[in-house]
Design an enzyme around this catalytic site. Structure first.
Site, short mmCIF file in Angstrom:
data_model
loop_
_atom_site.label_atom_id
_atom_site.label_comp_id
_atom_site.label_asym_id
_atom_site.label_seq_id
_atom_site.Cartn_x
_atom_site.Cartn_y
_atom_site.Cartn_z
N GLY A 46 0.83 -1.20 0.00
CA GLY A 46 0.00 0.00 0.00
C GLY A 46 0.86 1.24 0.00
O GLY A 46 2.04 1.19 0.35
N GLN A 51 3.04 9.92 1.51
CA GLN A 51 4.37 9.31 1.46
C GLN A 51 5.18 9.73 0.23
O GLN A 51 6.38 9.50 0.18
CB GLN A 51 4.25 7.78 1.44
CG GLN A 51 3.77 7.18 2.75
CD GLN A 51 3.62 5.68 2.63
OE1 GLN A 51 2.59 5.19 2.20
NE2 GLN A 51 4.67 4.96 2.99
N CYS A 95 6.36 -0.69 6.31
CA CYS A 95 5.98 0.56 5.67
C CYS A 95 7.12 1.03 4.78
O CYS A 95 8.28 1.00 5.22
CB CYS A 95 5.67 1.60 6.74
SG CYS A 95 5.20 3.20 6.08
N LEU A 96 6.82 1.47 3.57
CA LEU A 96 7.87 1.93 2.66
C LEU A 96 8.60 3.17 3.20
O LEU A 96 9.72 3.45 2.80
CB LEU A 96 7.30 2.21 1.26
CG LEU A 96 6.78 0.98 0.50
CD1 LEU A 96 6.20 1.39 -0.85
CD2 LEU A 96 7.88 -0.05 0.30
N HIS A 137 -3.89 1.41 7.91
CA HIS A 137 -2.50 1.90 7.89
C HIS A 137 -2.36 3.10 6.94
O HIS A 137 -1.74 4.11 7.28
CB HIS A 137 -1.59 0.72 7.47
CG HIS A 137 -0.14 1.05 7.30
ND1 HIS A 137 0.84 0.45 8.07
CD2 HIS A 137 0.50 1.89 6.45
CE1 HIS A 137 2.03 0.92 7.68
NE2 HIS A 137 1.85 1.79 6.70
N GLU A 138 -2.98 2.98 5.75
CA GLU A 138 -2.84 4.06 4.75
C GLU A 138 -3.63 5.30 5.16
O GLU A 138 -3.18 6.43 4.94
CB GLU A 138 -3.28 3.58 3.36
CG GLU A 138 -2.52 2.37 2.80
CD GLU A 138 -1.02 2.46 2.92
OE1 GLU A 138 -0.46 3.58 2.88
OE2 GLU A 138 -0.37 1.41 3.07
N HIS A 141 -1.63 7.33 7.43
CA HIS A 141 -0.67 8.19 6.72
C HIS A 141 -1.31 9.52 6.33
O HIS A 141 -0.70 10.58 6.45
CB HIS A 141 -0.18 7.51 5.43
CG HIS A 141 0.96 6.55 5.63
ND1 HIS A 141 2.16 6.94 6.17
CD2 HIS A 141 1.08 5.23 5.35
CE1 HIS A 141 2.98 5.89 6.20
NE2 HIS A 141 2.35 4.84 5.71
NI NI Z 1 3.06 2.87 5.41
#
Ligand code: NI
Length: 170
Positions: A46, A51, A95-96, A137-138, A141
């Protein structure tokens, strides 16, 4: 399509609360496609617009994709959780923006989410399992929150210190 640069914690831009889109038009669809391309290239499940430094409430996900399998992307604008279960489950999240690290987070197991899809249609759907984890989670963000924010200050410090090392080797 273009690949975008993913911000790494503790970048202050990851703390910005993103603004809603007024409608899903060609420019939003282009952002969704670029975000998906970036997510697949970086092996993520995701990605939120926050991000990649874009101040809009847009998220993309694919919780079934793996090398060789068919892609099943979700593209959501202005996602909103309408309901969540009292029952929770714990997942080991990554997470990226926190590369090379993972950690267990407890979240509601089931949710109902409302969002605009890539055709600007308002959708309401239930989600559970990995999809429910990923959506929550997204959306975090988009509200300027990382999964490590659920951890104690000490544990966060340890992770951020490891990240700094990771960055200097990258
Ligand atoms: Ni993330």
């Amino acid at each position: 399509m273009a690949q975008l640069n993913v911000l790494i914690a503790p970048d202050p831009r990851l703390k910005i609360v993103a603004k809603p889109v007024s409608s899903v038009d060609d420019s939003v669809r282009k952002i969704m496609d670029d975000m998906l391309e970036t997510m697949y290239a970086e092996d993520g499940a995701g990605l939120a617009a926050t991000q990649v430094g874009i101040d809009k409430r847009i998220i993309v996900m694919d919780v079934v994709w793996d090398e060789g399998s068919k892609r099943a992307p979700f593209k959501m604008a202005n996602p909103e959780i309408l309901w969540c279960s009292e029952e929770t489950s714990i997942h080991n999240e990554g997470c990226l923006s926190v590369p090379g690290q993972r950690g267990e987070v407890e979240r509601p197991s089931k949710i109902k989410v409302r969002y605009l899809d890539e055709k600007n249609t308002l959708i309401e759907r239930d989600a559970d399992g990995m999809l429910a984890v990923c959506i929550q989670h997204e959306i975090d963000h988009l509200n300027g929150k990382l999964y490590i924010d659920y951890f104690s200050p000490l544990k966060q410090q340890i992770i951020l210190r490891k990240l700094k090392k990771y960055k200097s080797y990258a």
